[in-house]
Design an enzyme around this catalytic site. Structure first.
Site, PDB file in Angstrom:
ATOM      1  N   GLU A 318      25.754  32.563  67.172  1.00 31.81           N
ATOM      2  CA  GLU A 318      25.835  33.848  67.857  1.00 31.81           C
ATOM      3  C   GLU A 318      24.448  34.375  68.224  1.00 31.81           C
ATOM      4  OE1 GLU A 318      28.171  36.502  65.488  1.00 31.81           O
ATOM      5  OE2 GLU A 318      30.030  35.367  65.812  1.00 31.81           O
ATOM      6  N   GLU A 332      23.504  34.945  64.117  1.00 23.28           N
ATOM      7  CA  GLU A 332      23.996  34.270  62.919  1.00 23.28           C
ATOM      8  C   GLU A 332      24.818  33.055  63.308  1.00 23.28           C
ATOM      9  OE1 GLU A 332      26.268  37.500  61.211  1.00 23.28           O
ATOM     10  OE2 GLU A 332      28.160  36.621  61.904  1.00 23.28           O
ATOM     11  N   ASN A 334      28.498  30.993  62.373  1.00 29.68           N
ATOM     12  CA  ASN A 334      29.796  30.981  61.702  1.00 29.68           C
ATOM     13  C   ASN A 334      30.185  29.526  61.488  1.00 29.68           C
ATOM     14  OD1 ASN A 334      30.680  33.827  61.499  1.00 29.68           O
ATOM     15  ND2 ASN A 334      30.464  33.762  63.718  1.00 29.68           N
ATOM     16  N   ARG A 336      32.567  27.609  60.864  1.00 24.98           N
ATOM     17  CA  ARG A 336      34.021  27.426  60.840  1.00 24.98           C
ATOM     18  C   ARG A 336      34.547  27.572  62.255  1.00 24.98           C
ATOM     19  NH1 ARG A 336      35.481  32.564  61.925  1.00 24.98           N
ATOM     20  NH2 ARG A 336      34.217  34.249  61.083  1.00 24.98           N
TER      21      ARG A 336
END
Length: 439
Positions: A318, A332, A334, A336
């Site tokens: 992101e 950041e 993620n 997943r």
């Protein structure tokens, strides 16, 4: 049946796979479980013209059974688990491993939320030789922690907004305790000293926070002191850091996919700027607010970061993009699959849960038909090498938007509420789907 199983085994082995996964435990419920099962069934039928090669097991609480939940009906088998908080079921690592062993699952699909970002799950599954359809615990540890992720992003030349750890880099993925200590703010006094360097307005963040918890915007020292205590209380025990507030910004993210052979690619990006209380409401792709050249920089940075940490699986990097200046900065990772991944699937034609399955079986990206089609290869079912650094990708297929219908009660301080729904009907069409996740 036997013929389909042989065909499936030949498919995996002929494409360099190292293990055969036939039985999959879905360690999730609601929309996540429905999406996973539908995607796996679609890939299964498109590739083998049968639904007999995969056996899907789901976990179901008594409440889910009473509600006749769709994901239970779609699965081949279900295992009843305790209800109540997700600590009792879908976020309970010990229970998931126990269920996977009991039903003799070859792999576990974690989805999003619940235990999907808990590195203890892939570690425990690996001990019992059960595949995890997600990244390894080491990669999850490296990028799942927001402080570590920012340090690693800086270390591979990805722009990072001024923060309490500005300038800190590491040569590999191991981050020394002293380096982490320099980026972490353990007291209000340390936060005040760091704020003088970073500048107001700024964001106070809990490294283990998410979903709107453990984050505060502050404009001065007085608000900083109060906000620091609030973030501490919302995510107890989490390390805390601060970042300069990015104004006039859009929330852009890049979908990355990486295999177990060191290959990593991006599947364009998504714009998730429309949010309510730090929760995404509208997601769309491809990104149109930034020039294509900038989007390519975001994508290349995401791929570099994935390669640096040895990422394997599907994940999202992101960014914040300033629409006034054109500058962007890392936000950041993620580690997943995200709930908005169907946006990427629609514009690329890549079935992401099916890719997760093939990665877990050890198949390289260049030997996956969906990936080969995305890179315009004349032989989608072939196995010839692809230079992902230079090979052109197919342009996005149209434009896709996903919206989350939410409800709040204005008479109760705008608390989330389901309200009284008398009738609701979604008419699913090609390219249009509607799902109601269980609250």
């Amino acid at each position: 049946m036997a013929g389909a199983e042989i065909q499936y085994e030949n498919y995996v082995l002929s494409r360099g796979g190292t293990r055969i996964i036939r039985k999959i435990l879905i360690a999730n419920n609601g929309l996540g479980a429905v999406k996973a099962i539908r995607s796996l069934r679609l890939w299964e039928y498109e590739t083998f013209r049968t639904h007999d090669v995969l056996h899907v097991v789901c976990m179901a609480t008594e409440d889910d059974l009473k509600a006749n939940a769709e994901y239970i009906r779609l699965a081949d088998e279900f295992v009843v688990v305790e209800g109540g908080s997700n600590r009792n079921n879908y976020a309970n690592v010990d229970l998931i491993v126990k269920v996977a062993r009991r039903c003799e699952a070859d792999a576990v699909w974690p989805g999003w939320g619940h235990a999907s970002e808990n590195p203890k799950l892939p570690t425990a599954l690996a001990y019992h030789d059960i595949a995890f359809l997600g990244p390894a615990a080491s990669s999850m540890d490296a990028v799942g922690d927001k402080i570590c992720a920012n340090i690693l992003a800086q270390s591979c030349d990805v722009d990072v907004i001024p923060w309490s750890g500005s300038g800190l880099t590491v040569p590999g993925i191991s981050i020394p305790e002293e380096t982490l200590r320099l980026a972490t703010l353990r007291t209000v006094e340390e936060a005040e000293a760091s704020a003088l360097k970073v500048g107001f307005p700024l964001m106070i963040k809990a490294s283990e926070g998410g979903g709107g918890k453990g984050i505060r915007m502050v404009n001065d020292m007085e608000a900083l002191r109060a906000g620091y205590v609030q973030v501490q209380a919302e995510v107890p025990g989490s390390p805390i850091f601060i970042q300069q507030l990015s104004t006039n910004s859009r929330h852009l993210e890049v979908q990355v996919v990486a295999d177990k052979h060191g290959n990593a690619i991006s599947l364009y990006g998504r714009d998730c700027s429309v949010q309510r209380r730090h929760q995404k409401i509208i997601e769309e792709g491809p990104v149109t607010v930034a020039p294509r050249e900038t989007c390519e920089q975001l994508e290349r940075g995401a791929v570099r970061l994935a390669k640096k940490v040895g990422y394997s699986g599907v994940g999202t990097v992101e960014y914040l993009y300033n629409i006034t200046t054109g500058a962007y900065s890392f936000l950041e990772v993620n580690p997943r699959l995200q709930v908005e991944h169907p946006v990427t699937e629609t514009i690329t034609g890549v079935n992401l849960p099916a890719v997760q399955l093939q990665i877990a079986m050890g198949i390289p990206l260049h030997k996956m038909p969906h990936i080969r089609r995305f890179y315009g290869q004349p032989d989608p079912m072939g196995v010839s090498p692809i230079d992902f650094d230079t090979a052109p990708q197919n342009p996005p297929v149209g434009h896709c938007m996903a919206g989350r219908v939410t409800a709040e009660d204005p008479e109760s301080g705008f608390k989330p509420t389901s309200g009284a729904i008398h009738e609701l009907h979604f008419r699913s069409l090609p390219g249009v789907t509607g799902n109601i996740p269980k609250p």
